[in-house]
Design a protein around this motif. Structure first.
Motif, PDB file in Angstrom:
ATOM      1  N   ILE A  33       0.993  -1.208  -0.042  1.00 21.09           N
ATOM      2  CA  ILE A  33       0.130   0.088  -0.036  1.00 21.09           C
ATOM      3  C   ILE A  33       0.930   1.156  -0.038  1.00 21.09           C
ATOM      4  N   GLU A  34       0.610   2.052  -0.904  1.00 19.54           N
ATOM      5  CA  GLU A  34       1.468   3.512  -0.812  1.00 19.54           C
ATOM      6  C   GLU A  34       1.107   4.474  -0.268  1.00 19.54           C
ATOM      7  N   SER A  35      -0.338   4.433   0.044  1.00 18.85           N
ATOM      8  CA  SER A  35      -0.967   5.631   0.654  1.00 18.85           C
ATOM      9  C   SER A  35      -1.815   5.289   1.444  1.00 18.85           C
ATOM     10  N   ILE A  36      -2.067   5.859   2.985  1.00 21.26           N
ATOM     11  CA  ILE A  36      -2.919   5.441   4.009  1.00 21.26           C
ATOM     12  C   ILE A  36      -3.349   6.458   4.729  1.00 21.26           C
ATOM     13  N   ALA A  37      -4.273   6.606   5.162  1.00 21.01           N
ATOM     14  CA  ALA A  37      -5.138   7.821   6.100  1.00 21.01           C
ATOM     15  C   ALA A  37      -5.501   7.027   7.289  1.00 21.01           C
ATOM     16  N   PHE A  38      -5.111   7.862   8.251  1.00 21.07           N
ATOM     17  CA  PHE A  38      -5.531   7.463   9.750  1.00 21.07           C
ATOM     18  C   PHE A  38      -6.273   8.391  10.383  1.00 21.07           C
ATOM     19  N   PRO A  39      -7.251   8.090  11.414  1.00 22.91           N
ATOM     20  CA  PRO A  39      -8.112   8.989  12.031  1.00 22.91           C
ATOM     21  C   PRO A  39      -7.204   9.253  13.342  1.00 22.91           C
ATOM     22  N   ALA A  40      -7.756  10.014  14.396  1.00 19.57           N
ATOM     23  CA  ALA A  40      -7.230  10.103  15.654  1.00 19.57           C
ATOM     24  C   ALA A  40      -7.435   8.909  16.503  1.00 19.57           C
ATOM     25  N   ILE A  41      -6.812   7.720  16.313  1.00 21.06           N
ATOM     26  CA  ILE A  41      -7.163   6.438  17.141  1.00 21.06           C
ATOM     27  C   ILE A  41      -7.280   6.828  18.484  1.00 21.06           C
ATOM     28  N   SER A  42      -8.200   6.383  19.100  1.00 22.65           N
ATOM     29  CA  SER A  42      -8.580   6.206  20.598  1.00 22.65           C
ATOM     30  C   SER A  42      -8.808   7.616  20.916  1.00 22.65           C
ATOM     31  N   CYS A  43      -8.900   8.579  20.433  1.00 22.19           N
ATOM     32  CA  CYS A  43      -9.020  10.004  20.744  1.00 22.19           C
ATOM     33  C   CYS A  43     -10.628  10.503  20.861  1.00 22.19           C
ATOM     34  N   GLY A  44     -11.339   9.652  20.522  1.00 26.92           N
ATOM     35  CA  GLY A  44     -12.919   9.918  20.626  1.00 26.92           C
ATOM     36  C   GLY A  44     -13.427   9.398  21.986  1.00 26.92           C
ATOM     37  N   VAL A  45     -14.350   8.626  21.985  1.00 22.13           N
ATOM     38  CA  VAL A  45     -14.983   8.083  22.936  1.00 22.13           C
ATOM     39  C   VAL A  45     -13.966   7.253  23.727  1.00 22.13           C
ATOM     40  N   TYR A  46     -12.888   6.758  23.497  1.00 24.45           N
ATOM     41  CA  TYR A  46     -11.973   5.933  24.129  1.00 24.45           C
ATOM     42  C   TYR A  46     -11.181   7.008  25.048  1.00 24.45           C
TER      43      TYR A  46
END
Length: 178
Positions: free
Chosen positions: A114-127
């Motif tokens: 995979i050449e391109s990947i998008a991340f959210p802010a992992i664990s920063c919401g309800v966690y």
């Protein structure tokens, strides 16, 4: 073509389900069967086939990652990872598990070329993970992966809120060599 590590990292405010990248990361729960926030949005946008494939995976432990097709998403793949619930663990254990989320997602990305990947802010919401601490962990893991891989050409952090976007922008500007 980007050459330096910082040329390969982007921060955008938007909807991760609309990102035109090879893979998006889902901040999932351990069942992988959908939920609220980013998880629910990804499942809704991908369509019912995503849920069917996730059912066959048998869940995912915290800190680990599993990959599926993207179905109706612009992204070819969804990499599901389960971040720590911050208040349930000691902060050093939460940090280790969050780092593991990013490292395992990036490992899967490299394995699948995979050449391109998008991340959210992992664990920063309800966690409840403090975003200032989480962004440092995210950037550390991404920089390690980019140093080790020429396959990864673009890593995008996609933030939904203005506040989260500002925190990531400020953190990026404060990195050595940025």
């Amino acid at each position: 073509m980007p050459t330096g590590i910082f040329d390969r990292i982007e921060i955008v405010k938007g909807d991760i389900t609309r990102m035109e990248v090879d893979a998006i990361v889902n901040a999932a729960n351990t069942s992988l069967l959908g939920g609220g926030g980013v998880d629910g949005a990804i499942h809704r946008a991908a369509g019912p086939e995503l849920l069917m494939e996730c059912r066959a995976l048998g869940g995912c432990p915290t800190g680990e990652a599993k990959i599926t097709k993207g179905y109706q998403l612009p992204a070819k793949y969804v990499i599901h990872t389960v971040g720590p619930v911050y208040h349930r663990l000691k902060s050093n254990e939460s940090a280790r598990l969050l780092a593991s989320c990013y490292a395992n997602c990036l490992r899967l990305a490299v394995e699948k070329e995979i050449e391109s990947i998008a991340f959210p802010a992992i664990s920063c919401g309800v966690y409840g993970y403090p975003i200032g601490d989480a962004v440092r962990i995210a950037f550390d893991e991404v920089r390690k992966a980019l140093r080790q891989s020429v396959i990864l050409k673009r890593v995008v952090f996609v933030l939904f809120s203005d506040d989260d976007y500002q925190v990531y922008q400020q953190a990026m500007g404060g990195l050595p060599g940025a």
